[in-house]
Design an enzyme around this catalytic site. Structure first.
Site, PDB file in Angstrom:
ATOM      1  N   CYS A   1       0.864  -1.180   0.000  1.00  0.00           N
ATOM      2  CA  CYS A   1       0.000   0.000   0.000  1.00  0.00           C
ATOM      3  C   CYS A   1       0.901   1.230   0.000  1.00  0.00           C
ATOM      4  O   CYS A   1       1.826   1.330   0.800  1.00  0.00           O
ATOM      5  CB  CYS A   1      -0.889  -0.005   1.238  1.00  0.00           C
ATOM      6  SG  CYS A   1      -1.721   1.589   1.445  1.00  0.00           S
TER       7      CYS A   1
ATOM      8  N   GLU B   1      10.330  -1.471 -10.034  1.00  0.00           N
ATOM      9  CA  GLU B   1       9.185  -1.489 -10.942  1.00  0.00           C
ATOM     10  C   GLU B   1       7.866  -1.134 -10.253  1.00  0.00           C
ATOM     11  O   GLU B   1       6.953  -1.955 -10.149  1.00  0.00           O
ATOM     12  CB  GLU B   1       9.074  -2.846 -11.637  1.00  0.00           C
ATOM     13  CG  GLU B   1      10.243  -3.094 -12.569  1.00  0.00           C
ATOM     14  CD  GLU B   1      10.002  -4.226 -13.554  1.00  0.00           C
ATOM     15  OE1 GLU B   1       9.209  -5.134 -13.243  1.00  0.00           O
ATOM     16  OE2 GLU B   1      10.604  -4.189 -14.640  1.00  0.00           O
TER      17      GLU B   1
ATOM     18  N   GLU C   1      17.566  -3.075 -16.984  1.00  0.00           N
ATOM     19  CA  GLU C   1      17.450  -4.532 -17.104  1.00  0.00           C
ATOM     20  C   GLU C   1      17.221  -4.911 -18.555  1.00  0.00           C
ATOM     21  O   GLU C   1      16.520  -4.208 -19.289  1.00  0.00           O
ATOM     22  CB  GLU C   1      16.238  -5.058 -16.314  1.00  0.00           C
ATOM     23  CG  GLU C   1      16.353  -4.985 -14.817  1.00  0.00           C
ATOM     24  CD  GLU C   1      15.099  -5.548 -14.143  1.00  0.00           C
ATOM     25  OE1 GLU C   1      14.393  -6.385 -14.739  1.00  0.00           O
ATOM     26  OE2 GLU C   1      14.815  -5.115 -13.014  1.00  0.00           O
TER      27      GLU C   1
ATOM     28  N   GLU D   1      11.503 -17.446 -10.795  1.00  0.00           N
ATOM     29  CA  GLU D   1      12.364 -17.010 -11.899  1.00  0.00           C
ATOM     30  C   GLU D   1      13.517 -17.972 -12.168  1.00  0.00           C
ATOM     31  O   GLU D   1      14.537 -17.586 -12.743  1.00  0.00           O
ATOM     32  CB  GLU D   1      12.854 -15.580 -11.629  1.00  0.00           C
ATOM     33  CG  GLU D   1      11.673 -14.620 -11.689  1.00  0.00           C
ATOM     34  CD  GLU D   1      12.029 -13.149 -11.588  1.00  0.00           C
ATOM     35  OE1 GLU D   1      12.905 -12.823 -10.763  1.00  0.00           O
ATOM     36  OE2 GLU D   1      11.416 -12.349 -12.309  1.00  0.00           O
TER      37      GLU D   1
HETATM   38  C1  GLA Z   1      11.417  -7.195 -13.951  1.00  0.00           C
HETATM   39  C2  GLA Z   1      11.921  -7.151 -12.534  1.00  0.00           C
HETATM   40  C3  GLA Z   1      12.970  -8.176 -12.250  1.00  0.00           C
HETATM   41  C4  GLA Z   1      12.674  -9.491 -12.932  1.00  0.00           C
HETATM   42  C5  GLA Z   1      12.468  -9.254 -14.399  1.00  0.00           C
HETATM   43  C6  GLA Z   1      12.189 -10.501 -15.189  1.00  0.00           C
HETATM   44  O1  GLA Z   1      12.030  -6.328 -14.807  1.00  0.00           O
HETATM   45  O2  GLA Z   1      12.394  -5.886 -12.177  1.00  0.00           O
HETATM   46  O3  GLA Z   1      13.041  -8.339 -10.850  1.00  0.00           O
HETATM   47  O4  GLA Z   1      11.543 -10.059 -12.386  1.00  0.00           O
HETATM   48  O5  GLA Z   1      11.361  -8.416 -14.568  1.00  0.00           O
HETATM   49  O6  GLA Z   1      12.105 -10.254 -16.554  1.00  0.00           O
HETATM   50 ZN    ZN Z   2      -3.718   1.395   0.236  1.00  0.00          ZN
END
Ligand code: GLA
Ligand code: ZN
Length: 676
Positions: free
Chosen positions: A121, A156, A315, A363
């Site tokens: 949150c 992200e 990335e 992953e």
């Molecule tokens: C995202 C995340 C990573 C990983 C990649 C996999 O970009 O930031 O931690 O999970 O995806 O593609």
């Molecule tokens: Zn919230």
């Protein structure tokens, strides 16, 4: 253009990736091997700590940073700098157990269970405080480490939260925005419709899936609020970091064209833009060159958020990913090509997810530089190593900028409004796709394009293209008029200027807010075509343009030049494409979705009124430019799996280290960087 070197400590282009030593603490042999292999691969950076919270703080208030210090030391001794993430991207179990308010509520208001990631949150004061504590502890442990290069905030950012705390924050945000006057909000949102008038801000709920989703102004404001709230959350992390290490830059990694947050709002709080690029290479629905072109567009969006500095490719996958619908391997040579495309478009880094494949969980099959096989003689490792070699020779590129003189307006508010409007057709609105295809026409002419918001200044541009600019923000129309009046070439299309920034329709004709004077047209109707239908536009070209999906019924001022007329249907003979002289410039209006061949011809026509020279590039060749002071670097990328030759190329090739005197031969997926 003034060079802006982000990482003077690093020799050559920054080469690194996400590194998770915490997953291997019981294998010191592997951690030692990592250092050796990183050096072999030419890595000069590693991103640590993205998901390390439960290792740092296995139970509340008990901290362990010795492993981090040990690893940062070893990396630094070996010339590898650390990009340190704050660990807020995923929470330890104890935290959610003790403080459930840290977990989000879904679009029905139901609390999620503990698990997965990227789902805290944003409002929760307790969570914010817990994050601030761990950041301070991290600082105490490694904040003055000589190997610490920069901070990576969380990971992200994305998603929405419909919990009671967020609902209250939304109501407060609305009260602030609408001067604490509910009548202003009611008017802006047209709530008399279906009797949806509010008496107070406390009655307003977010657009729950089982609640109110019929007020376009509300839906849009919820998206803006989510961006605002995420930014506010992010700022709470950044504030601690800046108070502790004011000299270190901060970034957070964006995800392509992620729809849920207006990245340009977050961007203002960051020192450097970074993003994660995972194109579906070698798919079965478009050519490889198109996939590359799509990726180029994404790079241009990111770069244009801070035009005075390079960005970071935070990335990318050295081989395959694990979350596409089909997880195909990059073909040999493509890793080099895609990485150098990022550099060509303005990145000063090439980074990976991930350095080494983990053994288990979600992953375990995601590509990495080091495979479960654990060797350095794999195909992928060798490709990364070869790239590392090349990147180390590109020191002179660092800090150079992309000198774009063309801009495309591509806007989150417009995306959201078009997606949400009731009308047209569900499946063919295609705002993103339209922008990307138009961008690719410039790409095929060797012309770099910035991709900007409506608010960004247009002073540096000679040509601006504004596809489907359905929603107009305050000031946009004025800025476009000023741009054209001083000699700019401007192009807009069908679906321009229908609504203001509350999604209220302009009265008196689209495009509204004074744009009908600029283009000299009014769109009286818009017709939606079924996918099986098409129309044609007769223009001054060998063949007529093909119209799909949308066509507008235009009224045109007498001083407007008609460049094309519809051939069929009840609007046969009516103007479809127009040009209006406005001040020293031209305003083009394309009142239908036409095929890209004819769009490209129109773009070439526009370019003929500028001093930008389109290039004649063979199919599948991309050309980009970076500039530092007086030096211009021209990148040629061969996106084809066969050799291609280019002529009339002169200058010094940084890779082959040869003077090119006319003919440049590019190997399959080959790249040349020519210094002039
Ligand atoms: C995202 C995340 C990573 C990983 C990649 C996999 O970009 O930031 O931690 O999970 O995806 O593609
Ligand atoms: Zn919230």
């Amino acid at each position: 253009m003034k060079r802006n070197n982000l990482f003077p400590q690093i020799n050559g282009i920054l080469h690194g990736g996400d590194y998770n030593p915490e997953q291997w603490l019981d294998r010191p042999d592997i951690l030692e091997e990592d250092i050796r292999l990183m050096k072999q691969a030419g890595m000069n950076s590693a991103t640590l700590g993205v998901f390390s919270w439960s290792t740092y703080e296995p139970s509340e208030g008990e901290f362990h940073f010795d492993w981090l210090i040990r690893n940062m030391d070893r990396l630094y001794e070996n010339g590898i700098y650390t990009i340190l993430a704050t660990p807020s991207g995923a929470r330890p179990a104890w935290l959610d157990e003790k403080y459930p308010e840290a977990m989000r509520c879904d679009e029905r208001g139901i609390r999620y269970h503990h698990g997965v990631r990227h789902n805290h949150c944003m409002t929760s004061p307790i969570y914010r405080e817990k994050v601030r504590i761990i950041i301070r502890k991290l600082y105490e442990a490694v904040g003055n480490h000589p190997g610490l290069l920069m901070w990576h905030i969380s990971n992200e950012f994305g998603g929405e939260c419909f919990c009671p705390l967020c609902v209250k924050a939304f109501q407060d945000y609305l009260a602030e925005k609408f001067d604490h006057n509910i009548s202003i909000l009611n008017a802006a949102w047209w709530t008399t419709f279906w009797s949806h008038t509010y008496n107070s801000f406390s009655q307003i709920e977010p657009p729950y899936a089982n609640g109110e989703f019929s007020i376009m102004g509300l839906n849009l404001e919820w998206k803006r609020f989510t961006t605002w709230n995420m930014t506010d959350y992010m700022k709470s992390e950044i504030a601690v970091i800046r108070s502790l290490t004011p000299h270190l830059p901060v970034t957070t990694n964006f995800m392509q064209l992620y729809d849920g947050l207006d990245y340009r709002v977050l961007a203002k709080e960051l020192d450097i833009i970074s993003w994660d690029s995972y194109p579906a290479f070698h798919n079965d629905y478009e050519s490889f060159a198109q996939t590359m072109g799509r990726n180029a567009f994404d790079h241009a969006v990111m770069r244009s958020m801070k035009r005075d500095k390079p960005f970071m490719l935070m990335e990318s996958a050295p081989g395959l990913v694990n979350w596409h619908s089909f997880n195909k391997q990059k073909r040999p040579g493509v890793h080099m090509l895609a990485s150098l495309q990022a550099v060509a478009l303005g990145s000063d880094t090439v980074q990976y997810f991930q350095w080494r494949k983990g053994r288990g969980s979600y992953e375990q099959y995601h590509g990495a530089v080091v495979d479960h096989l654990g060797r350095s003689d794999t195909r992928i490792f060798r490709e990364v190593e070869a790239l590392g070699q090349k990147l180390s020779h590109l020191d002179e590129i660092k800090g150079s900028l992309v000198p774009a003189r063309v801009a495309m307006i591509y806007d989150w508010d417009t995306r959201w409004a078009i997606a949400d409007m009731k009308g047209l057709a569900d499946e063919t609105k295609k705002y993103d796709e339209t922008c990307i295809q138009l961008y690719q026409q410039f790409l095929s002419l060797g012309i770099d394009v910035d991709v900007i918001s409506q608010e960004m200044p247009l002073d540096d541009y000679q040509l601006v293209i504004a596809p489907m600019m359905y929603l107009l923000k305050p000031g946009t129309a004025e800025s476009l008029k000023a741009f054209t009046a001083r000699g700019g070439q401007l192009l807009a299309t069908y679906l321009t200027g229908y609504v203001d920034d509350n999604q209220l329709c302009f009265l008196g004709g689209f495009p509204g807010d004074g744009l009908k004077e600029l283009f000299g047209v009014i769109s009286e109707e818009i017709d939606t075509l079924y996918p099986s239908e098409h129309n044609e536009i007769l223009m001054n070209t060998e063949t007529p343009a093909i119209v799909k999906d949308y066509a507008e019924y235009l009224r045109v001022d007498s001083d407007v030049e008609v460049l094309g007329r519809f051939k069929e249907d009840y609007y046969a003979g009516m103007p479809a494409i127009t040009r209006h002289k406005f001040g020293k410039g031209n305003a083009y209006y394309v009142g239908a979705r036409i095929d890209m061949t004819h769009m490209k011809q129109l773009i070439e026509e526009m370019l003929s009124h500028t001093d930008l020279a389109p290039m004649e590039l063979p199919h599948g060749i991309e050309c980009h430019h970076r500039q530092a002071e007086e030096t211009l670097f021209t990148f040629y990328l061969n996106t084809c799996d066969h050799t291609q030759s280019l002529y009339a190329v002169y200058g010094y090739d940084l890779f082959s280290q040869q003077e090119i005197e006319g003919t440049l031969s590019l190997a399959p997926y080959g790249v040349a960087i020519i210094r002039q």
